[in-house]
Design an enzyme around this catalytic site. Structure first.
Site, PDB file in Angstrom:
ATOM      1  N   SER A 564       0.788  -1.230   0.045  1.00 61.04           N
ATOM      2  CA  SER A 564      -0.106  -0.077   0.199  1.00 61.04           C
ATOM      3  C   SER A 564       0.940   1.352  -0.179  1.00 61.04           C
ATOM      4  CB  SER A 564      -0.888  -0.225   1.107  1.00 61.04           C
ATOM      5  OG  SER A 564      -2.078   0.872   1.071  1.00 61.04           O
ATOM      6  N   ASP A 649      -9.715  -3.569  -5.469  1.00 64.02           N
ATOM      7  CA  ASP A 649      -9.214  -2.782  -4.311  1.00 64.02           C
ATOM      8  C   ASP A 649      -9.638  -1.363  -4.354  1.00 64.02           C
ATOM      9  OD1 ASP A 649      -7.554  -1.337  -2.481  1.00 64.02           O
ATOM     10  OD2 ASP A 649      -5.706  -2.538  -3.397  1.00 64.02           O
ATOM     11  N   HIS A 684      -8.114  -4.771  -1.367  1.00 66.74           N
ATOM     12  CA  HIS A 684      -6.926  -4.462  -0.753  1.00 66.74           C
ATOM     13  C   HIS A 684      -6.346  -5.179   0.240  1.00 66.74           C
ATOM     14  CE1 HIS A 684      -4.240  -1.072  -0.428  1.00 66.74           C
ATOM     15  NE2 HIS A 684      -4.356  -1.064   0.985  1.00 66.74           N
TER      16      HIS A 684
END
Length: 712
Positions: A564, A649, A684
């Protein structure tokens, strides 16, 4: 039927091979990687022009985009097929350490003991409760294994039991976009009511009447949590009342109830500013009142106790936060009185309130500290911790009238424990120690240490390390260096049974506590964001150089990992110093910083301005562009790369890593591996099952260990 370029490529990809070569590395068959089409798009801001050849990937409904992602997946699958058996070995090894039929430590709330349980072979948890006595019969609340059967992805969250214990609101996500559907279950009959509240954060809270439920909805496009609604049992969801709308696009809103059960609280927060509204929980139809109006740069959080509110805040320049106090009747900031003063060297992270005690969670020199205090000031002491590589913090403490403080503790080389601490007698009871199964784990086999690297500006950067006792630091040890470094999120030196699969194969694991987190206090965060963001990247590079210089590893054996915002870190680092790393793992990486931050329709963008800056202002635009990984890919050699993403995501859109990989393929001048692995069913967080997610970790570990084997 006419096939697109990528469908055609996907069909042929497993058939295209080159001649076998002499050495072991080149023994496996070679195939041609997918080459993405280029559709130049002109992007102009502040008079600056960028040409984005892969902007067209920004459409998950476009079949050509899906074909390209599938072609990349096929390429990765073929190129890594020689590791498939090893991946399975790693998966089974990691899974074998996990106690499959595991229970959480029960906690008591409102007359019931609540337990989370896993069954052998089950991917998902089951939630139970017992009335009054721990030995009472189990009452099954939710069996997620059953609920998940029809879904590729499943997540249940936000269980909230009504004050009379007869109802439970809960929320599910079956897409992995973090858009949860709230429903209500009758816990006596087992019936789930027909009404469904769509597009929520998943969190909800009951008023004290047990009939009124408050919840948070998201903007359907940006997914920003922006509206609080009130639902009354027995009425249609279409009749739900909008209680609050947070119109400032840089804020998110949420709702909860104080531990004292007296107040409902609506919070509105941005990166730098907080504001709360309160309402008597016995008057759910009433109007929420502002606790204290938002002031730019002032953050605060509130806890209620015995007619007073306690406010954790950075008000008046308290960079590391202080605790203040005010009465129920006078909540505005001009009435706040200092209770625990600000300390330059101690970050005050949280406060846990009980009837007779309060517990402060602090951080000093990077280390967690827990301080127990009596309200009458007759006792005040710290819980003793000796290591420099440990994690400790408050666990579940929902009972207000209790002398027991529950906390967790683990060292980087030893499993966690859940402990009940009697604040009156100062005695402790270990309720649970994490079991590491498989018959091979012995904590005596592992060593930990904390070292300090000197950054290029002279600042000392801490690094926490764990390794097998037989590792020799002669420069030839493989080392995986991990960091995150954003949002003030601190990555503590935690234990991981999964990580043993690396440690037992001689890999050293190091966490670089770079600026951008809060490991060394709030100033550590402030010096790693906005116009100081590059400190995060240079800290990581300087830690790598230190580890090499001190013979912990060498560039030939050094690997880096981040996900991330930590994936952004990976992208920036390999642009800055690619020669330091043999391999890099970038999970769901945020790499197209400028384009994303200029698009306020993308989830999270506007709320991120205080973290990264607003590129609509030229100063921030120029600074972002100078480090944005996608914008700074060059024609040069890059390390071996494994990049992962999820099609759904909502945090980092899949097209960022997809575009990045396409551009790297176009420009890089080496023959190193470059893989894009897209989970077409997840978002995610990756796979939702507790064991299926291990398969993703097995891919990462196999990537590193396979590279290391080639060196040998």
């Amino acid at each position: 039927m006419k096939l697109s370029l990528y469908t055609y490529l996907g069909c042929l990809i497993c058939l295209i091979f080159a001649a076998a070569c002499k050495n072991k590395t080149e023994d496996r068959m070679r195939i041609t990687p997918p080459i993405a089409k280029k559709h130049p798009k002109k992007l102009e801001k502040h008079g600056d022009i960028r040409i984005d050849d892969y902007y067209w990937m920004n459409d998950r409904e476009d079949q050509e985009v899906l074909d390209y992602l599938n072609a990349e997946n096929a390429y990765y699958s073929e190129m890594s097929k020689h590791t498939k058996d090893f991946q399975e070995e790693l998966f089974q090894e990691m899974k074998s350490r996990v106690k499959e039929d595991d229970n959480s430590v029960p906690y008591k709330y409102n007359g019931y003991w609540y337990i989370t349980r896993y069954e052998k072979g089950g991917e998902y948890p089951m939630y139970f409760r017992k009335k009054e006595d721990r030995e009472a019969p189990d009452e099954l609340l939710f069996n997620c294994n059953e609920m998940a059967k029809e879904h590729e992805f499943f997540n249940l969250r936000g269980i909230s039991v009504s004050p009379d214990n007869t109802l439970a609101s809960f929320a599910t996500d079956t897409v992995s976009r973090r858009q949860y559907t709230i429903q209500i279950k009758d816990l006596e009959s087992g019936q789930i009511f027909d009404d469904k509240i769509e597009n929520t954060t998943g969190s909800s809270v009951w008023a004290n009447d047990g009939r009124t439920l408050f919840y948070t909805k998201k903007d359907p496009v940006t997914l920003r949590a922006d509206k609080i609604y009130r639902h009354v049992l027995g009425t249609s969801v279409s009749e739900d009342v909008l209680v609050y709308h947070e119109k400032d696009s840089t804020y998110n809103t949420f709702v909860y109830k104080t531990k004292s059960k007296k107040y409902l609280v609506i919070g509105s927060v941005s990166t730098l500013t907080s504001e709360y509204q309160i309402l008597d929980a016995n008057d759910p139809a009433g109007e929420f009142a502002i606790f204290s109006p938002r002031e730019r740069g002032v953050e605060y959080g509130i806890s209620h106790y015995n007619g007073n509110f306690f406010i954790l805040t950075n008000k008046d320049g308290a960079t590391n936060f202080k605790l203040m106090k005010t009465t129920d009747a006078k909540t505005s900031s001009e009435y706040w009185q200092e209770f625990i003063p600000h300390r330059e060297e101690v970050l005050l992270e949280d406060v846990e309130i009980f009837k007779d005690y309060y517990v402060l969670s602090e951080r000093e020199n990077g280390l967690n500290k827990l301080k127990v205090n009596r309200w009458d000031s007759s006792a005040s002491y710290y819980l003793p911790f000796d290591s420099e590589t440990y994690v400790a913090g408050a666990s579940i403490n929902v009972e207000f009238n209790s002398k027991m403080f529950r906390y967790y503790y683990n060292e980087m080389g030893a499993p966690y424990a859940i402990i009940d601490f009697d604040m009156e007698t100062q005695s402790k009871t270990v309720l649970k120690e994490q079991e590491v199964l498989g018959g091979k784990f012995d904590k005596a086999n592992y060593r930990t240490k904390r070292v300090w690297a000197t950054a290029r500006d002279g600042v000392q950067i801490p690094i926490s390390m764990v390794y097998h006792k037989y590792v020799e630091f002669d420069g030839n040890s493989p080392l995986l260096q991990y960091a995150y470094g954003s949002y003030g999120s601190t990555i503590d030196p935690y234990f991981s049974s999964i990580r043993l699969s690396l440690l037992d194969r001689g890999v050293v694991y190091a966490i670089a506590h770079v600026r951008g987190g809060e490991y060394l206090g709030r100033g550590w965060y402030d010096n790693g964001k906005l116009l100081h963001k590059k400190n995060t990247f240079t800290d990581f590079v300087d830690c790598s150089k230190y580890l090499i210089a001190e013979n912990y590893t060498s560039p030939e054996h050094l690997y880096a990992s981040g996900g991330s915002a930590g994936g952004l870190l990976m992208g920036a680092v390999i642009n800055m110093a690619p020669e330091l790393y043999n391999g890099v793992i970038a999970a769901v990486p945020f790499v197209d910083v400028v384009t994303t931050m200029l698009d306020d329709s993308i989830p999270l963008t506007t709320g991120e301005y205080d973290e990264w800056g607003n590129p609509n202002e030229k100063e921030y635009y120029d600074y972002m562009k100078s480090y944005s990984p996608y914008d700074n890919v060059e024609a040069k050699k890059y390390p071996n790369l494994y990049v992962s993403t999820g099609l759904h995501d909502s945090q980092v859109q899949y097209w960022e890593p997809a575009k990045w990989v396409a551009k790297l393929r176009e420009l890089k001048t080496d023959d190193n591996l470059l893989f894009l692995d897209t989970n077409m069913d997840a978002g995610h967080g990756g796979a939702s099952g507790r064991f299926e997610s291990l398969r993703e970790t097995a891919k990462e570990y196999a990537f590193i260990l396979d590279l290391e084997e080639k060196i040998e």
